[in-house]
Design an enzyme around this catalytic site. Structure first.
Site, PDB file in Angstrom:
ATOM      1  N   SER A   1       0.825  -1.197   0.000  1.00  9.59           N
ATOM      2  CA  SER A   1       0.000   0.000   0.000  1.00  9.59           C
ATOM      3  C   SER A   1       0.871   1.264   0.000  1.00  9.59           C
ATOM      4  O   SER A   1       1.673   1.453  -0.914  1.00  9.59           O
ATOM      5  CB  SER A   1      -0.943  -0.040   1.205  1.00  9.59           C
TER       6      SER A   1
ATOM      7  N   ASP B   1      -8.493  -4.783  -6.493  1.00  9.01           N
ATOM      8  CA  ASP B   1      -8.048  -3.833  -5.469  1.00  9.01           C
ATOM      9  C   ASP B   1      -8.085  -2.420  -6.028  1.00  9.01           C
ATOM     10  O   ASP B   1      -7.300  -2.061  -6.904  1.00  9.01           O
ATOM     11  CB  ASP B   1      -6.633  -4.201  -5.018  1.00  9.01           C
TER      12      ASP B   1
ATOM     13  N   HIS C   1      -7.610  -5.576  -0.540  1.00 13.39           N
ATOM     14  CA  HIS C   1      -6.382  -4.809  -0.386  1.00 13.39           C
ATOM     15  C   HIS C   1      -5.462  -5.350   0.704  1.00 13.39           C
ATOM     16  O   HIS C   1      -4.306  -4.966   0.796  1.00 13.39           O
ATOM     17  CB  HIS C   1      -6.717  -3.347  -0.081  1.00 13.39           C
TER      18      HIS C   1
END
Length: 437
Positions: free
Chosen positions: A286, A342, A408
């Site tokens: 991320s 995602d 995610h």
């Protein structure tokens, strides 16, 4: 038409360390026989996988792992992972998962409790980090904890708000170096790892939303490499404002930015092990994936002879076409693990067709020119970087109905990497072990 997984007639012996790889072939057969053959092949493959897992739990190296030392540069991206992603090479799969566990450690060691006086710091001492986070046999030692600082100017009333609201500087990851002789021998070099977690604090979330591109400083040595390129003329590369802020900001004049901490630590390690074959692998999830890309670009600029690779999970877009081309020119290798479900991997900004250009301006068929112009003026035109390993949550028979958050999660990415065989082969049953909740 049917899909058959061919395996040897006998199961591998646990004494030989040999585990044959399944391969996919397309042949013609009758429907009833198709179902029977596929079921038998799937059961056979699952038995083999279970045997391999039990065997690896005994810390006995497999025959395939011996190839890693000979081919580590390929797995590090020297040839841009050509021929290794579809089908996914078993050694590369193991390497991706290994670096994924380093990222997982950065999450596990972070103090999430806002009521704790240690909020925003590491819960463990660096000497015991891997042991406390279930990686006791990694063969690496942590040499430096890293902190990221938000450059957002806070109003005066924030001092009266809860600590978690105005936490400007937080533990974001660490630097580790391989020190175990057996692991160094298996890897074929002494590897340095920089691992980053994803977004956790309030100000980090705010930085994520600062999506406009901003100029990235180019050192004189780097700039000269692009002076003869028409594409690189002008202000140079641009990257997302919030990511750059977290990478370059410092809390005060007496503290270091994340950028300065990483540079000093890598320089120190290179001096200690000068004369050895070294590599730098930067990994993150991320926000950590974005910081990984910035770090790799920076380290390759400062240490041009050092092999630098990024292995990122669920990363957002980082910069524009100029930034991507600088990464390519300097030789930084980037492998992005992407889940097509995602949404984070599809932001920020817009990506136009790089192949359609006129007079240095980017165009895309069917997209109004005036809209493109407004997007360009707002500094929101991004470009994807590196090589992509694209996976999909819907391919897993074990995930079921997933929401945006689940798609995610790092655990989901590890599950998908472990399960992926190829674009034409079934999902590996062994991937169930990554679905820990």
């Amino acid at each position: 038409m049917r899909l058959t997984i061919r395996t040897p007639h006998s199961l591998p012996s646990t004494q030989t360390n040999t585990f044959p790889k399944p391969r996919c072939t397309i042949t013609r057969t009758q429907p009833r026989k198709l179902y029977k053959d596929m079921r038998q092949a799937a059961l056979h493959l699952e038995k083999m996988i279970n045997l391999e897992e039990d065997h690896n739990n005994l810390n006995v190296p497999s025959m395939q792992s011996s190839k890693l030392a000979e081919r580590w540069k390929e797995y590090h991206g020297m040839s841009n992972w050509d021929g290794l992603l579809d089908p996914l090479d078993d050694n590369l799969r193991a390497e991706i998962l290994r670096y994924g566990h380093f990222v997982e450690t950065a999450y596990k060691s972070f103090e999430f409790d806002p009521s704790s006086p240690n909020y925003g710091n590491s819960r463990f001492h660096k000497k015991t980090l891997f042991e406390r986070c279930d990686l006791p046999n990694s063969g690496y030692k942590v040499t430096k904890y890293l902190r990221a600082t938000s450059g957002i100017q806070l109003p005066s009333w924030v001092v009266k708000a809860p600590t978690w609201v105005g936490k400007q500087s937080s533990y974001v990851g660490y630097v580790a170096v391989c020190h175990n002789k057996e692991v160094i021998k298996r890897l074929g070099r002494r590897d340095i790892v920089v691992a980053y977690r994803g977004t956790t604090t309030c100000l980090e979330w705010l930085e994520n939303f600062r999506a406009a591109l901003t100029n990235l400083h180019i050192s004189c040595k780097t700039k000269r490499a692009f002076e003869n390129s028409e594409v690189m003329e002008g202000s140079g590369a641009m990257v997302e404002s919030g990511f750059l802020s977290l990478y370059t900001s410092s809390f005060s004049a007496n503290t270091s930015s994340l950028q300065e901490m990483v540079k000093r630590e890598i320089s120190r390690i290179l001096q200690i092990y000068s004369g050895e074959q070294l590599s730098l692998t930067v990994t993150g999830h991320s926000l950590g994936a974005a910081l990984s890309t910035l770090t790799a670009y920076d380290m390759k600029t400062v240490f041009p002879r050092l092999p630098v690779t990024v292995i990122s999970f669920g990363g957002p877009r980082v910069g524009d076409r100029r930034f991507r081309r600088q990464l390519e020119r300097q030789g930084t290798k980037v492998l992005r693990i992407v889940n097509s479900d995602d949404v984070i991997t599809k932001v920020p900004g817009f990506v136009f067709d790089d192949e359609v250009a006129s007079g240095g301006r980017v165009g895309v068929a069917g997209f109004p020119r005036w809209v493109q112009k407004r997007v360009e003026e707002a500094q929101w035109v991004y470009a994807e970087v590196g090589k992509e390993l694209r996976l999909c949550s819907r391919d897993s028979p074990y995930l079921g109905n997933t929401n945006a958050a689940t798609c995610h999660e790092l655990n989901t990415y590890l599950h998908l990497v472990d399960g992926f065989v190829s674009s034409t082969c079934p999902f590996r049953a062994s991937a169930k072990r990554f679905l820990r909740r």
